[in-house]
Design a protein around this motif. Sequence first.
Motif, short mmCIF file in Angstrom:
data_model
loop_
_atom_site.label_atom_id
_atom_site.label_comp_id
_atom_site.label_asym_id
_atom_site.label_seq_id
_atom_site.Cartn_x
_atom_site.Cartn_y
_atom_site.Cartn_z
N THR A 1 0.81 -1.22 0.00
CA THR A 1 0.00 0.00 0.00
C THR A 1 0.84 1.27 0.00
O THR A 1 0.57 2.21 -0.76
CB THR A 1 -0.94 0.00 1.21
N ALA A 2 1.88 1.34 0.86
CA ALA A 2 2.71 2.55 0.93
C ALA A 2 3.38 2.83 -0.40
O ALA A 2 3.41 3.97 -0.88
CB ALA A 2 3.75 2.40 2.03
N LEU B 1 0.80 4.03 -2.93
CA LEU B 1 0.44 5.44 -2.74
C LEU B 1 1.50 6.36 -3.34
O LEU B 1 1.18 7.38 -3.95
CB LEU B 1 0.25 5.73 -1.26
N ASP B 2 2.77 5.98 -3.20
CA ASP B 2 3.84 6.74 -3.85
C ASP B 2 3.70 6.68 -5.37
O ASP B 2 3.91 7.68 -6.06
CB ASP B 2 5.21 6.18 -3.44
N GLN C 1 -5.07 10.32 -1.01
CA GLN C 1 -3.94 10.18 -0.09
C GLN C 1 -4.43 10.02 1.35
O GLN C 1 -3.93 9.17 2.11
CB GLN C 1 -3.01 11.39 -0.21
N ASN C 2 -5.42 10.79 1.73
CA ASN C 2 -5.97 10.69 3.08
C ASN C 2 -6.67 9.35 3.30
O ASN C 2 -6.52 8.73 4.37
CB ASN C 2 -6.95 11.83 3.35
N THR D 1 -4.22 6.61 3.82
CA THR D 1 -3.53 6.75 5.11
C THR D 1 -4.41 6.21 6.23
O THR D 1 -3.94 5.61 7.19
CB THR D 1 -3.19 8.23 5.38
N GLU D 2 -5.73 6.40 6.06
CA GLU D 2 -6.69 5.98 7.08
C GLU D 2 -6.96 4.48 7.07
O GLU D 2 -7.08 3.85 8.11
CB GLU D 2 -8.02 6.71 6.87
N THR E 1 -7.01 0.60 4.39
CA THR E 1 -6.71 -0.09 3.13
C THR E 1 -7.20 -1.52 3.22
O THR E 1 -7.37 -2.07 4.31
CB THR E 1 -5.21 -0.05 2.80
#
Length: 386
Positions: free
Chosen positions: A4-5, A8-9, A114-115, A118-119, A121
């Motif tokens: 996931t990280a 997102l990038d 993005q939010n 972050t919250e 997934t």
Amino acid sequence: MILTATLLDFFTETRKHTENICAPLEIEDYVVQPMEDVSPPKWHLGHSTWFFEEFILKKFKKDYKVFDADFSFVFNSYYESVGKRVVRSDRGNLSRPSVDKVYEYRDHVTTAIQNLFTERTDQELDSLLEIGIHHEKQHQELLLTDIKYILGNNPLLPSYGKTLQEQPTENHTQEWIAMAEGIYDIGHHGNEFCYDNELGYHKVFLHAYQISSTLVTNGEYLEFINAGGYEHFEYWHADGWDWVKTQQIKAPLYWHLIDGSWHNYTLAGLQSVLLKAPVTHLSYYEAFAFAQWKGVRLPTEFEWEAAQKLFPWGKRWEWTESAYLPYPNYIKAEGALGEYNGKFMVGQKVLRGGSIATPTKHTRSTYRNFFPPSARWQYFGLRLAK
């Protein structure tokens, strides 16, 4: 599936790249639509944003506030199950919303995605985000080639910039690669991202054949022109011959005969045609006719895939002799995302490879692009087989 990280990038990098493509444009360039197949840059910016809002944010982000209720109508492309939309040929009439408003829309949706990630997934969310990223990458290629068509049809033939080497030369000698008769595996197999039209991993039987190690060059294609290739109907399909006569086609798109010398429009402006560069901006009709003139043929998409490790590819999307059809056991996704590929499987030809306009981390050896046989504003070329 990408973590996931990292995903997102990948999303953030992709969103930024779309905007970088538009950076050299003047504000007037954002709305122009010289033909139905070409969408204005402003529309690409909005549509690739709407995709994330419609398929992710509305469904998964609690209390998400839609940026503008009219934007679903304005930026939906062809998703019948989502609702009404602006007719494709009218996208150039959208002087409003303004370019600034569309960029505000992009910022709004990018931040919300993005939010959201972050919250929370989950696998479904990650899968949808990955599809959305690659959808935007498809539009990056379309955006760049649409910009070229917009500027290339401006009587001043203005320069966009020197972002691409559009005439890469072939530096090795053409050879015929022999492929043995046998059974070959076709289609995507593995956990990496692919589109649904690449699935249905299966086997095909191929007779022995040969395929060229190089793409056809401008110099080779110029020989076809000089030999009267556009004047002899025997090289053409009936539809292709009608197209040549009706459209008065005499050379690849963007070619201009100036004082007896051929030039072609590139994103860097008008340049002399480089004879050793792969020919591009050809329709399937032209690719087929050239192969007929040479006494050979185009490869099928299966022949191309079976041999692709033996030659370099990626400079041009390559026309094949294959109709765009579903693989065995193809399953169309449910809902609106099922409209992504399946409903176009009629009246189209398959292209393989990629092009100099294809963004990074996007294409692969099983990627199946598809366009109608008359299309040529993309970076379309050809490789021969026999």
